[in-house]
Design an enzyme around this catalytic site. Structure first.
Site, PDB file in Angstrom:
ATOM      1  N   HIS A  31     117.584  20.673  30.187  1.00  0.00           N
ATOM      2  CA  HIS A  31     118.077  21.988  29.780  1.00  0.00           C
ATOM      3  C   HIS A  31     119.575  22.023  30.080  1.00  0.00           C
ATOM      4  O   HIS A  31     120.036  21.379  31.023  1.00  0.00           O
ATOM      5  CB  HIS A  31     117.331  23.042  30.617  1.00  0.00           C
ATOM      6  CG  HIS A  31     117.604  24.455  30.241  1.00  0.00           C
ATOM      7  ND1 HIS A  31     118.720  25.126  30.664  1.00  0.00           N
ATOM      8  CD2 HIS A  31     116.895  25.349  29.501  1.00  0.00           C
ATOM      9  CE1 HIS A  31     118.686  26.366  30.209  1.00  0.00           C
ATOM     10  NE2 HIS A  31     117.589  26.530  29.495  1.00  0.00           N
ATOM     11  N   ASP A  40     114.655  20.113  38.710  1.00  0.00           N
ATOM     12  CA  ASP A  40     114.691  21.403  38.034  1.00  0.00           C
ATOM     13  C   ASP A  40     113.229  21.808  37.793  1.00  0.00           C
ATOM     14  O   ASP A  40     112.567  21.267  36.908  1.00  0.00           O
ATOM     15  CB  ASP A  40     115.466  21.254  36.716  1.00  0.00           C
ATOM     16  CG  ASP A  40     115.335  22.483  35.821  1.00  0.00           C
ATOM     17  OD1 ASP A  40     114.562  23.400  36.145  1.00  0.00           O
ATOM     18  OD2 ASP A  40     116.003  22.509  34.770  1.00  0.00           O
ATOM     19  N   GLN A  97     110.198  24.943  34.770  1.00  0.00           N
ATOM     20  CA  GLN A  97     108.996  24.973  33.924  1.00  0.00           C
ATOM     21  C   GLN A  97     107.761  24.397  34.612  1.00  0.00           C
ATOM     22  O   GLN A  97     106.692  24.357  34.007  1.00  0.00           O
ATOM     23  CB  GLN A  97     109.248  24.192  32.617  1.00  0.00           C
ATOM     24  CG  GLN A  97     110.354  24.770  31.754  1.00  0.00           C
ATOM     25  CD  GLN A  97     109.990  26.118  31.122  1.00  0.00           C
ATOM     26  OE1 GLN A  97     108.849  26.578  31.188  1.00  0.00           O
ATOM     27  NE2 GLN A  97     110.971  26.770  30.513  1.00  0.00           N
ATOM     28  N   LYS A 142     110.003  33.267  35.116  1.00  0.00           N
ATOM     29  CA  LYS A 142     109.094  32.429  34.330  1.00  0.00           C
ATOM     30  C   LYS A 142     107.716  32.342  34.989  1.00  0.00           C
ATOM     31  O   LYS A 142     106.808  31.696  34.491  1.00  0.00           O
ATOM     32  CB  LYS A 142     109.683  31.027  34.166  1.00  0.00           C
ATOM     33  CG  LYS A 142     110.944  31.004  33.305  1.00  0.00           C
ATOM     34  CD  LYS A 142     111.388  29.592  33.041  1.00  0.00           C
ATOM     35  CE  LYS A 142     112.830  29.498  32.596  1.00  0.00           C
ATOM     36  NZ  LYS A 142     113.074  29.996  31.257  1.00  0.00           N
ATOM     37  N   CYS A 194     118.257  25.569  24.350  1.00  0.00           N
ATOM     38  CA  CYS A 194     119.214  25.168  25.399  1.00  0.00           C
ATOM     39  C   CYS A 194     119.067  23.685  25.729  1.00  0.00           C
ATOM     40  O   CYS A 194     119.119  23.282  26.901  1.00  0.00           O
ATOM     41  CB  CYS A 194     119.063  26.000  26.665  1.00  0.00           C
ATOM     42  SG  CYS A 194     119.300  27.736  26.391  1.00  0.00           S
TER      43      CYS A 194
HETATM   44  N1  7TS Z   1     115.661  24.638  33.387  1.00  0.00           N
HETATM   45  C1  7TS Z   1     114.656  24.652  32.509  1.00  0.00           C
HETATM   46  C2  7TS Z   1     113.769  23.460  32.395  1.00  0.00           C
HETATM   47  C3  7TS Z   1     114.435  25.785  31.724  1.00  0.00           C
HETATM   48  O1  7TS Z   1     113.430  25.791  30.867  1.00  0.00           O
HETATM   49  C4  7TS Z   1     115.281  26.901  31.880  1.00  0.00           C
HETATM   50  C5  7TS Z   1     115.134  28.123  31.022  1.00  0.00           C
HETATM   51  C6  7TS Z   1     116.288  26.839  32.845  1.00  0.00           C
HETATM   52  C7  7TS Z   1     116.463  25.690  33.571  1.00  0.00           C
HETATM   53  C8  7TS Z   1     117.197  27.997  33.129  1.00  0.00           C
HETATM   54  O2  7TS Z   1     116.496  28.991  33.781  1.00  0.00           O
HETATM   55  P1  7TS Z   1     117.194  30.392  34.114  1.00  0.00           P
HETATM   56  O3  7TS Z   1     116.080  31.228  34.621  1.00  0.00           O
HETATM   57  O4  7TS Z   1     118.242  30.137  35.111  1.00  0.00           O
HETATM   58  O5  7TS Z   1     117.750  30.891  32.810  1.00  0.00           O
HETATM   59  N2  7TS Z   1     114.510  27.874  29.797  1.00  0.00           N
HETATM   60  C9  7TS Z   1     114.460  28.703  28.730  1.00  0.00           C
HETATM   61  C10 7TS Z   1     113.785  28.380  27.570  1.00  0.00           C
HETATM   62  O6  7TS Z   1     113.166  27.349  27.381  1.00  0.00           O
HETATM   63  N3  7TS Z   1     113.902  29.389  26.699  1.00  0.00           N
HETATM   64  O7  7TS Z   1     114.638  30.351  27.271  1.00  0.00           O
HETATM   65  C11 7TS Z   1     114.992  29.941  28.538  1.00  0.00           C
END
Ligand code: 7TS
Length: 406
Positions: free
Chosen positions: A121, A198, A201, A224, A361
């Protein structure tokens, strides 16, 4: 409790969108929130809203207990050794930026290497690009196998004694690939590098044990995993966090402030400058209670089944391309003929079905897949086989709708 019963616990899911029952298949972007989590946040604001770690008054003590109680829940949830190892952040992105800006800045020099994968990501790419530019380090990528997995033999070749940091996503938000982060951590350590995971997910969907993974840092977001937005956590091994400098300075994080110099509080508070995300932490604590009550193993099993069922059903549609490996988490990314994924998502939305379309992303991964965008259905504990059937029917309609065009 089965998925249909679980769905009842999420007020937002009990509504019609565009005159159809809502089918929410975008949990990888953000999950929905059960009433229990909404109520925990509401209760804080109604009954004991107060700042933490300061006054001695009753509401302040209740708020501090709620905030620090959530930290203990996170510690237990991911099996960290102590609460000092749990830093609250705004989310995964902030946590990864903190590692790069603090650990990266102080431990990288010209000639050092940072290793990540093509499927990351943007949040696990750009902080490393930036710190590489600042320090003169080189950013390297693991290649991917044709099914979107990382081969450990490639990891062995890419990680060298020049590698100082390896950072890999646990589960891909696009392909659903479950990466062998424990094995990669072992290779990283053998070469004298640290391992960052990371977990954005994976944490919502499977049991996490940071001790078993033996990673040095682990980042995730509350939103999430049925918790609120603006909240997340960074796990770090105590010995590393202790040596790291904060990157945000101000109230809450200091011990002594003089005219020219100041000292920091002990772990984990030295990394939590300013009034913290109190309601967010309380909401995250409630989310953890909720997920634990259902059981992470149950959730993981349910999602594997839904993903397999979705792949089976979607494969029945002519012109369907599905990306990613056979064994995967609850994410199914696809393209339908030459219909643009945004058009797919728009037709599905008219049917009340929410999917995400775009590059997710993950532009380097899109380039690797040789597409500019894809559509993505992502599943969670409240999704049912009927939701997958609705997706199938919606996609057949999409195909009929665009049939004349192509
Ligand atoms: N890493 C992964 C694997 C992600 O899927 C996401 C967000 C992030 C980091 C960033 O997370 P945040 O909470 O700091 O924004 N992924 C997604 C997605 O797949 N669609 O919208 C956000």
């Amino acid at each position: 409790m089965n998925a249909k019963e679980i769905k009842q616990l999420f007020p937002i899911l009990n509504q019609e969108v565009n005159e159809n029952p809502l089918v929410y298949l975008d949990s990888a972007a953000t999950s929905q929130k059960p009433l229990k989590v909404i109520e925990a946040i509401d209760d804080y604001y109604r009954r004991y809203n107060s700042n933490v770690h300061r006054g001695v008054h009753t509401l302040g003590t209740l708020a501090t207990d709620g905030y620090e109680g959530a930290r203990e829940k996170v510690r237990r949830f991911i099996n960290a050794s102590s609460m000092e190892e749990i830093v609250f952040t705004r989310g995964t992105t902030t946590a990864l930026n903190l590692i790069a800006a603090s650990y990266g800045r102080d431990n990288l020099t010209a000639g050092d290497e940072i290793v990540i994968s093509i499927m990351e990501h943007h949040s696990n790419i750009i902080p490393w690009q930036q710190i590489a530019k600042q320090t003169g380090a080189t950013l390297k990528y693991f290649p991917l196998q044709s099914d979107g997995t990382i081969d450990l033999a490639d990891a062995e070749k890419t990680i060298t004694d020049k590698t100082k940091i390896v950072s890999v996503m646990h589960v891909s938000n696009v392909l659903g690939t479950i990466n062998p982060v424990k094995e990669i951590a072992e290779i990283a350590h053998r070469n004298g590098a640290i391992m960052v995971v990371d977990g954005a997910q994976s944490t919502p969907h499977m049991k996490i044990d940071v001790k078993d993974l033996d990673c040095d840092f682990f980042a995730f977001s509350a939103h999430k995993m049925v918790g609120p937005t603006g909240m997340g956590a960074l796990y770090g091994k105590k010995a590393l966090l202790e040596k790291m400098e904060p990157i945000e300075f101000g109230g809450e994080m200091i011990d002594f402030v003089g005219l020219q110099d100041s000292t920091w509080k002990e772990l984990p508070w030295k990394f939590e400058g300013g009034t913290p995300i109190i309601a967010g932490a309380i909401g995250l604590g409630a989310a953890i209670d909720f997920l634990e009550e259902i059981g992470l193993d149950e959730i993981a099993k349910h999602e594997h089944e839904l993903a397999s069922y979705a792949i089976e059903r979607l494969s029945e549609i002519d012109g369907m391309s599905i990306f990613g490996p056979k064994h995967r988490a609850g994410v199914v990314t696809f393209n339908l003929d030459d219909v643009h994924p945004h058009d797919v998502a728009t037709v599905l939305d008219a049917e009340g079905i929410a999917v995400r379309a775009g590059h997710h992303c993950a532009q380097p991964l899109m380039k690797w897949l040789k597409v500019t965008a894809t559509a993505r259905a992502s599943f969670y504990l409240y999704n049912t086989k009927e939701d997958v059937d609705a997706l199938y029917t919606g996609l057949v309609k999409t195909k009929e709708y665009f049939g004349d065009v192509f």
